[in-house]
Design an enzyme around this catalytic site. Sequence first.
Site, PDB file in Angstrom:
ATOM      1  N   SER A 121       0.813  -1.206   0.000  1.00  0.00           N
ATOM      2  CA  SER A 121       0.000   0.000   0.000  1.00  0.00           C
ATOM      3  C   SER A 121       0.855   1.268   0.000  1.00  0.00           C
ATOM      4  O   SER A 121       1.712   1.415  -0.852  1.00  0.00           O
ATOM      5  CB  SER A 121      -0.941  -0.056   1.209  1.00  0.00           C
ATOM      6  OG  SER A 121      -2.069   0.710   0.938  1.00  0.00           O
TER       7      SER A 121
ATOM      8  N   HIS B 124      -7.798  -5.543   0.208  1.00  0.00           N
ATOM      9  CA  HIS B 124      -6.531  -4.817   0.338  1.00  0.00           C
ATOM     10  C   HIS B 124      -5.765  -5.379   1.549  1.00  0.00           C
ATOM     11  O   HIS B 124      -6.147  -5.140   2.690  1.00  0.00           O
ATOM     12  CB  HIS B 124      -6.913  -3.345   0.583  1.00  0.00           C
ATOM     13  CG  HIS B 124      -5.781  -2.397   0.657  1.00  0.00           C
ATOM     14  ND1 HIS B 124      -5.040  -2.023  -0.431  1.00  0.00           N
ATOM     15  CD2 HIS B 124      -5.262  -1.708   1.705  1.00  0.00           C
ATOM     16  CE1 HIS B 124      -4.130  -1.150  -0.073  1.00  0.00           C
ATOM     17  NE2 HIS B 124      -4.230  -0.946   1.230  1.00  0.00           N
TER      18      HIS B 124
HETATM   19  C1  GCU Z   1      -5.324   4.971   1.914  1.00  0.00           C
HETATM   20  C2  GCU Z   1      -4.728   5.754   0.760  1.00  0.00           C
HETATM   21  C3  GCU Z   1      -3.993   4.855  -0.212  1.00  0.00           C
HETATM   22  C4  GCU Z   1      -2.982   3.999   0.542  1.00  0.00           C
HETATM   23  C5  GCU Z   1      -3.681   3.252   1.660  1.00  0.00           C
HETATM   24  C6  GCU Z   1      -2.767   2.430   2.564  1.00  0.00           C
HETATM   25  O1  GCU Z   1      -6.353   4.174   1.448  1.00  0.00           O
HETATM   26  O2  GCU Z   1      -5.775   6.456   0.126  1.00  0.00           O
HETATM   27  O3  GCU Z   1      -3.327   5.605  -1.194  1.00  0.00           O
HETATM   28  O4  GCU Z   1      -2.317   3.130  -0.330  1.00  0.00           O
HETATM   29  O5  GCU Z   1      -4.337   4.179   2.511  1.00  0.00           O
HETATM   30  O6  GCU Z   1      -1.607   2.728   2.711  1.00  0.00           O
HETATM   31  O7  GCU Z   1      -3.270   1.496   3.181  1.00  0.00           O
END
Ligand code: GCU
Length: 426
Positions: free
Chosen positions: A266, A407
């Site tokens: 992420s 995710h």
């Molecule tokens: C949020 C953010 C993303 C990121 C994510 C994370 O959702 O909008 O860009 O990748 O956090 O790091 O879990």
Amino acid sequence: MNIRKITPILFTFVFLGISILYSQNKSVNYDELKAGPYSLPSIQTSQSGVIINNVQDWEEFRKPEILYSFTNHVYGRVPGVLDSMLVKITEQNGTYLNGTAKRKQVMLTFVKNGKELSVDLLIYLPISMEKAPVFLGYNFQGNHTIADDRNIFITKSWVPINSEIGVESNFAVEKSRGSMKTRWDIEKIIEAGYGLVTLYRGDIDPDKDDLSDGIHQLFYTKEQEKPKPDEWGTIAAWSWGLSRVMDFLETDQDIDHEKVIVFGHSRLGKASLWAAATDSRFAGCISNNSGAMGAALSRRDFGETVEVINKAFPYWFCDNFKKYSNKEYMLPVDQHMLISLIAPRPVYLASATEDLWADPKGEFLSAKEASVVYNLYGIPGLSSLKMPEPDSPIIGVVSYHLRTGIHDVTDYDWEQYIKFAKYNNF
Ligand code: GCU
């Protein structure tokens, strides 16, 4: 009905309605039919319009141009070099996993302008290897959260409140030990003959909208309180931190420093890509569900946009990047070019079917588009130009998979990353 009585109720409903609309990000597109059209900047055409079709011209002209654009318009420039870095081995001969793994802990202290910042590394190495290839990556909540191992030191840095793992104030707690272990399949990594080096993101820079702390402040001149418009945000600071860990790994006799694969999930997957793009000592790179300003194309209007990320996380990028909110078409680069900077080194981009926010198709397309630069080196890029079905990984020098699910980082992901590492002789 009494109008005075219903007014507050009406207000509450209107407020709730607006909040729900906002939280669902109504402006964010999830409709494939509305994701285009868009036209990407050409990787192979230099700013002066010359077509780049060999490695020498790529390395001499086009690659530096792209690197410059990402540095000055997106992630930000690192403002200088450290005065020194001190290394202290805080634990030398720990063992883990019934003695199949060796555990070491190391404290790196960065010194600049009379100020200091320390970070803790946690290292697991397979006992069977004399010099182990390693995966290196940040963790989200502190080293002690990645395993049920009571010997891991607890970070003293600021941590975000997270009641699910028992963190009720901005201090890390014993209670969250092992709470993130499902994201780190240490057993499989060790069994496959790899080591793991990890550190807490907040040791380098706390993940909050405040650049007065972390590594940034070590580099400030006397009156300075924030980075200059083209200077580093938090993601570039995290990437810089990975390079400092690499400085140490190069000196560690137990580690094969020519086989360090930088990994991240992420936001930390955005940092792993930028680290690999800026530091060629990383032999390979894995970016898991990195989404906007990671692997996903910005010009494809699907999921998180530049405007949304700039509003929610302005401090991740340099100030210059703010001007591209809602103006993706003005960016001198797009994210396929970030991947191309890693060529010819192996790279793995991974998505998840339910992670639409990160735009799986946009992540796949980046890998596909970047493949042309691998081809310049005579290396095959992504072996299939069609988005694969879920759970049908494409493993090669350029790799991609779409995992079924949310995710996250799962054992399934690690199985593929190990296959990728083996395939590329790490
Ligand atoms: C949020 C953010 C993303 C990121 C994510 C994370 O959702 O909008 O860009 O990748 O956090 O790091 O879990």
